[in-house]
Write an enzyme that holds these catalytic residues in place. Structure first.
Site, PDB file in Angstrom:
ATOM      1  CG  HIS A 210     -10.808 -11.484 -10.601  1.00 26.46           C
ATOM      2  ND1 HIS A 210      -9.467 -11.117 -10.621  1.00 26.46           N
ATOM      3  CD2 HIS A 210     -11.265 -11.111  -9.387  1.00 26.46           C
ATOM      4  CE1 HIS A 210      -9.142 -10.562  -9.472  1.00 26.46           C
ATOM      5  NE2 HIS A 210     -10.215 -10.558  -8.700  1.00 26.46           N
TER       6      HIS A 210
ATOM      7  CG  HIS B  65      -5.110 -15.669  -7.861  1.00 23.63           C
ATOM      8  ND1 HIS B  65      -4.956 -14.333  -8.132  1.00 23.63           N
ATOM      9  CD2 HIS B  65      -3.880 -16.129  -7.546  1.00 23.63           C
ATOM     10  CE1 HIS B  65      -3.676 -13.990  -7.996  1.00 23.63           C
ATOM     11  NE2 HIS B  65      -3.016 -15.073  -7.644  1.00 23.63           N
TER      12      HIS B  65
ATOM     13  CD  GLU C 183      -5.625 -13.784  -4.742  1.00 23.57           C
ATOM     14  OE1 GLU C 183      -4.565 -13.182  -4.921  1.00 23.57           O
ATOM     15  OE2 GLU C 183      -6.639 -13.611  -5.481  1.00 23.57           O
TER      16      GLU C 183
ATOM     17  CD  GLU D 253      -5.312 -11.509 -10.158  1.00 26.47           C
ATOM     18  OE1 GLU D 253      -6.332 -11.640  -9.465  1.00 26.47           O
ATOM     19  OE2 GLU D 253      -4.197 -11.208  -9.677  1.00 26.47           O
TER      20      GLU D 253
ATOM     21  CE1 TYR E  79      -4.593  -6.735  -4.804  1.00 26.57           C
ATOM     22  CE2 TYR E  79      -4.342  -6.088  -2.509  1.00 26.57           C
ATOM     23  CZ  TYR E  79      -4.559  -7.067  -3.463  1.00 26.57           C
ATOM     24  OH  TYR E  79      -4.725  -8.374  -3.080  1.00 26.57           O
TER      25      TYR E  79
ATOM     26  CG  HIS F  12      -1.103 -10.325  -5.784  1.00 30.92           C
ATOM     27  ND1 HIS F  12      -1.320  -9.014  -6.156  1.00 30.92           N
ATOM     28  CD2 HIS F  12      -2.193 -11.012  -6.204  1.00 30.92           C
ATOM     29  CE1 HIS F  12      -2.488  -8.912  -6.768  1.00 30.92           C
ATOM     30  NE2 HIS F  12      -3.039 -10.123  -6.817  1.00 30.92           N
TER      31      HIS F  12
ATOM     32  CG  ASP G  76      -9.331 -14.233  -9.088  1.00 30.02           C
ATOM     33  OD1 ASP G  76     -10.532 -14.527  -8.927  1.00 30.02           O
ATOM     34  OD2 ASP G  76      -8.611 -13.809  -8.167  1.00 30.02           O
TER      35      ASP G  76
ATOM     36  NE  ARG H 275      -3.854  -2.238   2.237  1.00 28.71           N
ATOM     37  CZ  ARG H 275      -4.855  -2.454   1.390  1.00 28.71           C
ATOM     38  NH1 ARG H 275      -5.118  -1.567   0.466  1.00 28.71           N
ATOM     39  NH2 ARG H 275      -5.593  -3.548   1.467  1.00 28.71           N
TER      40      ARG H 275
ATOM     41  CG  HIS I 122      -4.948  -6.656  -9.948  1.00 29.53           C
ATOM     42  ND1 HIS I 122      -5.804  -6.151  -8.980  1.00 29.53           N
ATOM     43  CD2 HIS I 122      -4.827  -7.986  -9.663  1.00 29.53           C
ATOM     44  CE1 HIS I 122      -6.171  -7.115  -8.161  1.00 29.53           C
ATOM     45  NE2 HIS I 122      -5.596  -8.240  -8.552  1.00 29.53           N
TER      46      HIS I 122
ATOM     47  CG  HIS J 174     -11.764 -12.745  -3.761  1.00 33.06           C
ATOM     48  ND1 HIS J 174     -10.403 -12.967  -3.730  1.00 33.06           N
ATOM     49  CD2 HIS J 174     -12.000 -12.115  -4.947  1.00 33.06           C
ATOM     50  CE1 HIS J 174      -9.848 -12.477  -4.824  1.00 33.06           C
ATOM     51  NE2 HIS J 174     -10.803 -11.947  -5.573  1.00 33.06           N
TER      52      HIS J 174
ATOM     53  CG  ASP K 191     -12.138  -8.400  -7.232  1.00 29.22           C
ATOM     54  OD1 ASP K 191     -12.289  -9.527  -6.722  1.00 29.22           O
ATOM     55  OD2 ASP K 191     -11.031  -7.869  -7.393  1.00 29.22           O
TER      56      ASP K 191
END
Length: 278
Positions: free
Chosen positions: A177, A211, A256, A140, A67, A64, A174, A34, A104, A226, A224
């Site tokens: 997704h 994923h 995930e 992804e 974001y 990964h 994924d 982040r 991503h 999960h 999105d």
């Protein structure tokens, strides 16, 4: 089967956390995902990582990306920061001996065309490849939410077509997704349509990981969200078909889902492995 594990206290702890889950593959963040700036890897960290990784197949480790990274950003400042981050992350992977790096693709943020964004993402990858040796960039697929790129498999194909060294680009699929993007993975026909499209549009030679996530929403809702395995709209029957798909052998199958404990992930790994037909 594996899961996203924590590297808190030192990224080498990821191996111990994976072992607690009985994970045979894993994902992790190699840095604070982040923040734009991260502390460089020091020699002690690199040494501890290599000591911990001696008996683990490195192709089953799929880090990964952050974001906040947007490699197709139309905003020059964000694009530069994103490209600098990608390069720094690939260099981390090289130092640790990790062959893949998953992220991503990016977003138009509503300011440029989707085609222009795809070309920008490819150029970002090319620039990072020029300054690194062998780490594979793994794109992804996304859920078609908002302005994100990659929910349409043709967008991933367009990016790949504009990457100069295609031996260094791959795709991670994924399940949540894909379901949200419009492939109903709760049905046999929906899974077959997804597999057929991936083979024709992308090509199985580009598959680098999966994923494994159930979906809170219905197929085609573009959200999105999960969910734990069997509690979402894909369901146990859907995952039984996924777990017995011949295309998914010897690639990392990474959970995930919303678990926050090694114990929770361990239960889901056992649940999914129990779906494999002997």
């Amino acid at each position: 089967m594996g899961c996203h594990v924590s590297g808190a206290g030192g990224i080498w702890n990821a191996f111990e956390n994976a072992e607690k889950c009985k994970a045979k593959s894993f994902a992790l963040f190699l840095r604070n995902q982040r923040q734009w700036v991260a502390k460089p890897l020091d020699n002690a960290t690199i040494k501890k990582w290599h000591e911990a990784s001696q008996n683990f197949p490195v192709h089953l480790i799929l880090p990964h990306g952050s974001y906040i990274m947007n490699l197709g950003s139309p905003v020059p400042e964000i694009l530069k920061k994103s490209r600098d981050m990608l390069l720094e992350e690939l260099q981390r992977c090289e130092k640790l001996g990790i062959p893949h790096y998953n992220f991503h693709p990016g977003s138009t943020v509503g300011k440029i065309s989707r085609e222009e964004c795809c070309r920008c993402i490819a150029e970002s990858i090319n620039l990072a490849h020029d300054q690194t040796k062998d780490v594979i960039c793994v794109l992804e697929n996304m859920s078609c939410q908002g302005f994100t790129i990659g929910g349409d498999l043709h967008e991933l194909r367009l990016i790949i077509e504009h990457v100069k060294d295609r031996s260094r680009v791959g795709v991670c699929l994924d399940t949540c997704h894909a379901h949200a993007a419009g492939y109903d993975l709760s049905t046999e026909d929906g899974l077959n349509k997804f597999l057929d499209d991936f083979g024709k549009i992308i090509g199985w030679q580009f598959l680098r990981g999966i994923h494994m996530n159930d979906s809170k929403g219905e197929s085609g809702d573009h959200k999105d969200r999960h969910e734990n395995i069997g509690r979402g709209k894909i369901g146990i029957a859907g995952f039984q078909r996924i777990m017995n798909c011949e295309h998914f052998n010897d690639v990392p199958l990474i959970l995930e889902t919303p678990w926050t404990s090694n114990e929770g992930y361990g239960k889901e790994i056992s649940k999914l492995e129990g779906l494999i037909k002997k």
